[in-house]
Design a protein around this motif. Structure first.
Motif, PDB file in Angstrom:
ATOM      1  N   ILE A 172      67.902  11.136   8.791  1.00 46.76           N
ATOM      2  CA  ILE A 172      67.240  12.189   8.020  1.00 46.76           C
ATOM      3  C   ILE A 172      65.734  12.127   8.226  1.00 46.76           C
ATOM      4  N   LYS A 173      65.185  10.921   8.237  1.00 48.01           N
ATOM      5  CA  LYS A 173      63.744  10.788   8.449  1.00 48.01           C
ATOM      6  C   LYS A 173      63.342  11.257   9.849  1.00 48.01           C
ATOM      7  N   MET A 174      64.168  10.940  10.846  1.00 48.00           N
ATOM      8  CA  MET A 174      63.870  11.380  12.197  1.00 48.00           C
ATOM      9  C   MET A 174      63.922  12.908  12.301  1.00 48.00           C
ATOM     10  N   ALA A 175      64.896  13.528  11.634  1.00 43.85           N
ATOM     11  CA  ALA A 175      64.991  14.989  11.655  1.00 43.85           C
ATOM     12  C   ALA A 175      63.801  15.626  10.939  1.00 43.85           C
ATOM     13  N   VAL A 176      63.392  15.045   9.792  1.00 43.76           N
ATOM     14  CA  VAL A 176      62.243  15.583   9.058  1.00 43.76           C
ATOM     15  C   VAL A 176      60.965  15.428   9.868  1.00 43.76           C
ATOM     16  N   ARG A 177      60.798  14.274  10.519  1.00 43.55           N
ATOM     17  CA  ARG A 177      59.607  14.063  11.336  1.00 43.55           C
ATOM     18  C   ARG A 177      59.583  15.034  12.515  1.00 43.55           C
ATOM     19  N   ARG A 178      60.746  15.336  13.067  1.00 43.06           N
ATOM     20  CA  ARG A 178      60.817  16.294  14.159  1.00 43.06           C
ATOM     21  C   ARG A 178      60.400  17.689  13.702  1.00 43.06           C
ATOM     22  N   VAL A 179      60.746  18.047  12.470  1.00 42.12           N
ATOM     23  CA  VAL A 179      60.347  19.351  11.938  1.00 42.12           C
ATOM     24  C   VAL A 179      58.833  19.410  11.732  1.00 42.12           C
ATOM     25  N   PHE A 180      58.239  18.343  11.196  1.00 36.94           N
ATOM     26  CA  PHE A 180      56.781  18.298  11.022  1.00 36.94           C
ATOM     27  C   PHE A 180      56.066  18.469  12.362  1.00 36.94           C
ATOM     28  N   CYS A 181      56.522  17.716  13.350  1.00 40.83           N
ATOM     29  CA  CYS A 181      55.877  17.803  14.664  1.00 40.83           C
ATOM     30  C   CYS A 181      56.111  19.159  15.329  1.00 40.83           C
ATOM     31  N   SER A 182      57.228  19.799  15.042  1.00 37.17           N
ATOM     32  CA  SER A 182      57.493  21.121  15.622  1.00 37.17           C
ATOM     33  C   SER A 182      56.555  22.172  15.047  1.00 37.17           C
ATOM     34  N   TYR A 183      56.288  22.109  13.746  1.00 36.58           N
ATOM     35  CA  TYR A 183      55.320  23.039  13.149  1.00 36.58           C
ATOM     36  C   TYR A 183      53.923  22.824  13.737  1.00 36.58           C
ATOM     37  N   LEU A 184      53.541  21.570  13.870  1.00 40.37           N
ATOM     38  CA  LEU A 184      52.224  21.285  14.460  1.00 40.37           C
ATOM     39  C   LEU A 184      52.175  21.678  15.931  1.00 40.37           C
ATOM     40  N   SER A 185      53.295  21.536  16.625  1.00 45.50           N
ATOM     41  CA  SER A 185      53.336  21.928  18.030  1.00 45.50           C
ATOM     42  C   SER A 185      53.188  23.435  18.203  1.00 45.50           C
ATOM     43  N   LEU A 186      53.735  24.227  17.287  1.00 44.33           N
ATOM     44  CA  LEU A 186      53.570  25.678  17.361  1.00 44.33           C
ATOM     45  C   LEU A 186      52.122  26.100  17.138  1.00 44.33           C
ATOM     46  N   LEU A 187      51.379  25.314  16.346  1.00 43.53           N
ATOM     47  CA  LEU A 187      49.959  25.608  16.178  1.00 43.53           C
ATOM     48  C   LEU A 187      49.170  25.343  17.450  1.00 43.53           C
ATOM     49  N   VAL A 188      49.632  24.392  18.241  1.00 39.78           N
ATOM     50  CA  VAL A 188      48.965  24.068  19.497  1.00 39.78           C
ATOM     51  C   VAL A 188      49.489  24.921  20.639  1.00 39.78           C
ATOM     52  N   ASN A 189      50.817  25.051  20.732  1.00 44.89           N
ATOM     53  CA  ASN A 189      51.463  25.772  21.826  1.00 44.89           C
ATOM     54  C   ASN A 189      52.524  26.696  21.240  1.00 44.89           C
ATOM     55  N   SER A 190      52.203  27.966  21.137  1.00 46.49           N
ATOM     56  CA  SER A 190      53.125  28.923  20.525  1.00 46.49           C
ATOM     57  C   SER A 190      54.292  29.300  21.429  1.00 46.49           C
ATOM     58  N   ALA A 205      60.259  13.360   3.513  1.00 47.43           N
ATOM     59  CA  ALA A 205      59.085  14.217   3.659  1.00 47.43           C
ATOM     60  C   ALA A 205      57.837  13.523   3.112  1.00 47.43           C
ATOM     61  N   GLU A 206      57.970  12.841   1.996  1.00 47.64           N
ATOM     62  CA  GLU A 206      56.823  12.121   1.432  1.00 47.64           C
ATOM     63  C   GLU A 206      56.354  11.016   2.380  1.00 47.64           C
ATOM     64  N   GLU A 207      57.287  10.254   2.901  1.00 45.13           N
ATOM     65  CA  GLU A 207      56.927   9.148   3.789  1.00 45.13           C
ATOM     66  C   GLU A 207      56.328   9.652   5.097  1.00 45.13           C
ATOM     67  N   THR A 208      56.906  10.717   5.655  1.00 43.15           N
ATOM     68  CA  THR A 208      56.388  11.264   6.913  1.00 43.15           C
ATOM     69  C   THR A 208      54.992  11.840   6.724  1.00 43.15           C
ATOM     70  N   THR A 209      54.762  12.520   5.609  1.00 45.50           N
ATOM     71  CA  THR A 209      53.429  13.077   5.340  1.00 45.50           C
ATOM     72  C   THR A 209      52.379  11.972   5.257  1.00 45.50           C
ATOM     73  N   LYS A 210      52.726  10.895   4.597  1.00 44.48           N
ATOM     74  CA  LYS A 210      51.779   9.786   4.469  1.00 44.48           C
ATOM     75  C   LYS A 210      51.463   9.152   5.822  1.00 44.48           C
ATOM     76  N   GLU A 211      52.493   8.930   6.631  1.00 44.13           N
ATOM     77  CA  GLU A 211      52.280   8.296   7.928  1.00 44.13           C
ATOM     78  C   GLU A 211      51.461   9.180   8.867  1.00 44.13           C
ATOM     79  N   LEU A 212      51.820  10.467   8.945  1.00 37.16           N
ATOM     80  CA  LEU A 212      51.106  11.367   9.849  1.00 37.16           C
ATOM     81  C   LEU A 212      49.664  11.586   9.396  1.00 37.16           C
ATOM     82  N   LYS A 213      49.438  11.596   8.095  1.00 37.78           N
ATOM     83  CA  LYS A 213      48.068  11.781   7.593  1.00 37.78           C
ATOM     84  C   LYS A 213      47.195  10.585   7.988  1.00 37.78           C
ATOM     85  N   GLU A 214      47.716   9.394   7.841  1.00 38.91           N
ATOM     86  CA  GLU A 214      46.946   8.211   8.244  1.00 38.91           C
ATOM     87  C   GLU A 214      46.686   8.213   9.741  1.00 38.91           C
ATOM     88  N   ARG A 215      47.672   8.634  10.513  1.00 40.33           N
ATOM     89  CA  ARG A 215      47.481   8.630  11.956  1.00 40.33           C
ATOM     90  C   ARG A 215      46.466   9.678  12.395  1.00 40.33           C
TER      91      ARG A 215
END
Length: 589
Positions: free
Chosen positions: A162-180, A298-308
C-alpha cells in the motif's frame, strides 16, 4: 550495494546536468526498474492484441522478455535460452512508448553517458552494463529479500504494498507537473482519488488521444478547455464520448490546475514542494479515518518526500554558489520547452526533477507478481489501479465467441427448474382488475353489448311469455314482437288513449270476417275509421322515428291482443321475429 547506489545516483545526476546537449527537452523524465517493467508489459500486451486479438500477457512471458530486453539494450551477449516469438516487436513498441511519453529508462541513461564520455566531458565510467543488468533484473540483494515469510511479515508486506502504491501516486502527480506527456503517470492518477473515471473513461480518453495524436493529459485538458470556452464552433460535439465523463475530467483538470498554480506562485522550492505534497495528501485521505492504511501511508510518504525536497534544495543552492551555474546552465530553445507545464517556478521544477531521478534509481520490487498482477491495492473506488487493466479496452461482445460451457449448463438448469408460484389473494374488488375478469361476470353477461353497471347480476332475458305478462291462450290470440324503446311506447299509448282507440294489429294479416262475435258486431264505418286512424298513427310514428337519432336501448317483450282473430288458432300461429312488425308497417304505408 550502497556504493553502487551512490554511483547510480551520480550517473543520473550527470545525465541530468548534460541532458540539454543530447535531449530536445529538459522536462524528460526517467523510468526506474518498476516503471520499465510495467511499460514492457503494456508493449507485449499491445503486440499480442495485434496478433492474437487479446490485450493480455502471461507473467512468465513478461519476465523472459524482460531479461532479453535488458541484454539487447545493454549490448550484452544473449543467454542460451530461446527468445520469444515477437521479441523484436516487443522492443519496438516499448521504445515507441518511451518516445511518445517523453521519457527514457536507465539503460538509455547509461548509453547517453557513454556518448558524453566519448565527447570528453566525463571520462570516468561510474556504472558498467553488467552491474546495471544485475540491478535491474533484481539479482542484487536488498534488505527485504532474505526476510522469512511469517504472518507478521505478511501483514508488513501488505502495508508495504500500500505504501509503495501511494508513493507511486505522489510521484506520478509530481511527474505530470514536470512532464505532462507521461501517459503512465496519468493512468496512475486519473481516478486516484475516486472521480468516477473507471476503465471506460480511460478508454475514451485513450481513443481521443490516439485520434488527435497527442498525449493523454493533453487530450483531457483540451476537452475540458473546449467545454469551458464553449461556443458553437469550438465546443465538442454532443456525440463526443468524453461528454459522459465531463464531471470527473473537470475535477481532474481543476486539481492539476491548482497544483500548477502553486508551482507558479511560490518561488521557494522547499515551501512550494511542501504545499504540493500537502494538496496531494489532502486529496488522498479525504473521507478516510486515521486508522486506514492508506491514510497512514499518505502521512508517512508526505513526511519523507518533504524532507527529501528540502535536502535537494539545499544541495542545489550549495552547488549554485560554488559553480555559479546550477544543474541546467543553458536554457533550452523556446520550441524545446514543454509549454503545457512551463510555469514561473523554474527552481522548483529542478528540485522536483531531481526528486524523480532519485525515485528512478530506487531498488526494484522484489516480488514481480505484486507489481504486475491485476490485484493491486485499492486506493480509491472498488478496485485497485492496475495499468494493464486500464489500458485494456473493454470490448463489446458481438456473439462470435460462445459462452463458457459451465455458464450454459447452469442457465439451462435454471430454465428447467420448476418455478414456485405464490397463490394470489384477491380482495372484494377483484372484479375491477384488468388482468382477468371473474368467472361469474362472464357467465351472467354472455352478450358484449350488455355491460353491467353494478356488481349484482342482471336478470336473464326471457324467451317466451308467462301468465304474469297477461298471456291467455283460451281467450284471445297474442302476437309477440320486439317493441320500440320505452319512451316511444309511452308516447304511442298516450296518443291512442286520447283518441279512445284500442291498440291496433301491427301485422295487417287479420281479416274482418273472423269467427269471434265481437268482430261481427263492428260496422263498416268503424272499420274504416280504424283503418284511417291506423294509417295516420303509422305515418306519425314513421316521421318521429326518422327525426330522432337511433338510440341503443334495452328492448322489452310485450304481448298485444289482436281483435278479430279466432282464439282457437292462436296456439298454431307462429311468433313474429324481431323487427317483422315494423317492416310490415313500413311496406303498408
Amino acid at each position: 550495494m550502497t556504493a553502487f547506489a551512490e554511483h547510480l545516483k551520480l550517473m543520473v545526476k550527470t545525465f541530468r546536468k548534460e541532458s540539454h546537449r543530447v535531449l530536445p527537452s529538459e522536462r524528460t523524465t526517467v523510468h526506474g526498474a518498476d516503471s520499465m517493467l510495467m511499460a514492457l508489459q503494456l508493449a507485449m500486451a499491445e503486440v499480442n492484441k495485434q496478433h492474437q486479438g487479446e490485450f493480455k500477457v502471461d507473467l512468465s512471458d513478461v519476465l523472459m522478455a524482460w531479461k532479453h530486453l535488458l541484454l539487447d539494450k545493454l549490448h550484452l551477449p544473449p543467454p542460451g535460452a530461446a527468445r520469444l516469438e515477437n521479441s523484436e516487436l516487443f522492443l519496438e513498441v516499448y521504445q515507441s512508448f518511451l518516445k511518445r511519453s517523453n521519457t527514457v529508462d536507465l539503460t538509455d541513461v547509461l548509453a547517453l553517458n557513454k556518448e558524453l564520455r566519448a565527447a570528453g566531458s566525463d571520462p570516468e565510467e561510474l556504472v558498467s552494463a553488467i552491474q546495471l543488468f544485475e540491478f535491474l533484473s533484481g539479482n542484487m540483494e536488498t534488505p527485504d529479500s532474505s526476510a522469512p515469510l511469517t504472518p507478521s511479515s505478511q501483514s508488513r508486506r501488505c502495508r508495504s504494498q500500500i505504501k509503495m502504491a501511494v508513493r507511486r501516486v505522489f510521484c506520478s502527480y509530481l511527474s505530470l507537473l514536470v512532464n505532462s506527456k507521461n501517459d503512465m503517470a496519468l493512468a496512475l492518477t486519473l481516478n486516484v482519488p475516486c472521480r468516477s473515471l473507471q476503465r471506460q473513461a480511460f478508454t475514451d480518453v485513450k481513443r481521443a488521444a490516439r485520434d488527435s495524436q497527442t498525449s493523454l493529459f493533453l487530450a483531457v485538458t483540451s476537452f475540458v478547455r473546449a467545454i469551458q470556452i464553449g461556443g458553437k464552433g469550438y465546443a465538442p460535439a454532443e456525440s463526443d464520448p468524453l461528454r459522459k465523463h465531463i464531471k470527473g475530467l473537470s475535477d481532474y483538470v481543476q486539481f492539476m490546475d491548482n497544483l500548477e498554480e502553486i508551482l507558479g506562485e511560490i518561488s521557494d522550492p522547499s515551501e512550494c514542494g511542501a504545499r504540493l505534497l500537502a494538496a496531494i495528501r489532502a486529496a488522498l485521505v479525504k473521507g478516510r479515518s486515521t486508522g486506514d492504511p492508506v491514510y497512514a501511508a499518505a502521512e508517512e510518504t508526505t513526511k519523507e518526500l518533504k524532507e527529501r525536497i528540502v535536502q535537494l534544495h539545499q544541495t542545489q543552492k550549495q552547488a549554485a554558489n560554488v559553480d555559479g551555474t546550477g544543474i541546467s546552465p543553458a536554457r533550452p530553445k523556446a520550441y524545446a520547452v514543454n509549454h503545457a507545464t512551463a510555469y514561473g517556478g523554474r527552481e522548483t521544477v529542478k528540485v522536483l526533477t531531481a526528486l524523480l531521478d532519485e525515485e528512478a534509481v530506487a531498488p526494484p520490487c522484489g516480488n514481480k507478481a505484486d507489481l504486475l498482477s491485476e490485484d493491486q491495492p485499492v486506493l480509491s473506488g472498488a478496485e485497485g489501479t492496475c495499468v494493464l487493466t486500464l489500458f485494456r479496452s473493454p470490448e463489446v461482445s458481438i456473439g462470435c465467441s460462445p459462452e463458457p460451457l459451465r455458464n450454459r449448463v447452469q442457465s439451462r438448469l435454471n430454465l428447467l427448474k420448476p418455478k414456485v408460484t405464490q397463490r394470489v389473494i384477491r380482495s372484494q374488488f377483484a372484479c375491477t382488475y384488468n388482468d382477468e375478469p371473474p368467472l361469474n361476470r362472464v357467465l351472467d353477461f354472455p352478450s358484449t353489448s350488455q355491460m353491467p353497471s353494478c356488481v349484482h347480476p342482471a336478470p336473464k332475458p326471457t324467451t317466451g311469455l308467462t301468465v304474469e305478462d297477461g298471456f291467455n291462450p283460451e281467450a284471445e290470440d297474442t302476437a309477440v314482437f320486439v317493441a320500440k324503446p320505452s319512451s316511444e311506447s309511452r308516447r304511442k299509448d298516450r296518443f291512442e288513449v286520447q283518441r279512445g282507440v284500442a291498440p291496433e294489429q301491427r301485422s295487417g294479416n287479420a281479416q274482418n270476417g273472423g269467427g269471434c262475435p265481437s268482430n261481427k258486431r263492428k260496422t263498416g264505418i268503424q272499420m274504416q275509421s280504424k283503418g284511417n286512424k291506423r294509417k295516420q298513427l303509422d305515418s306519425e310514428q314513421h316521421t318521429e322515428s326518422e327525426n330522432e337519432p337511433p338510440e341503443k336501448k334495452q328492448h322489452t317483450r310485450v304481448s298485444v291482443k289482436v281483435p278479430g282473430k279466432n282464439v282457437c288458432k292462436a296456439s298454431n300461429k307462429k311468433k313474429l321475429i324481431a323487427g317483422q312488425g315494423k317492416l310490415t308497417s313500413f311496406f303498408r304505408v
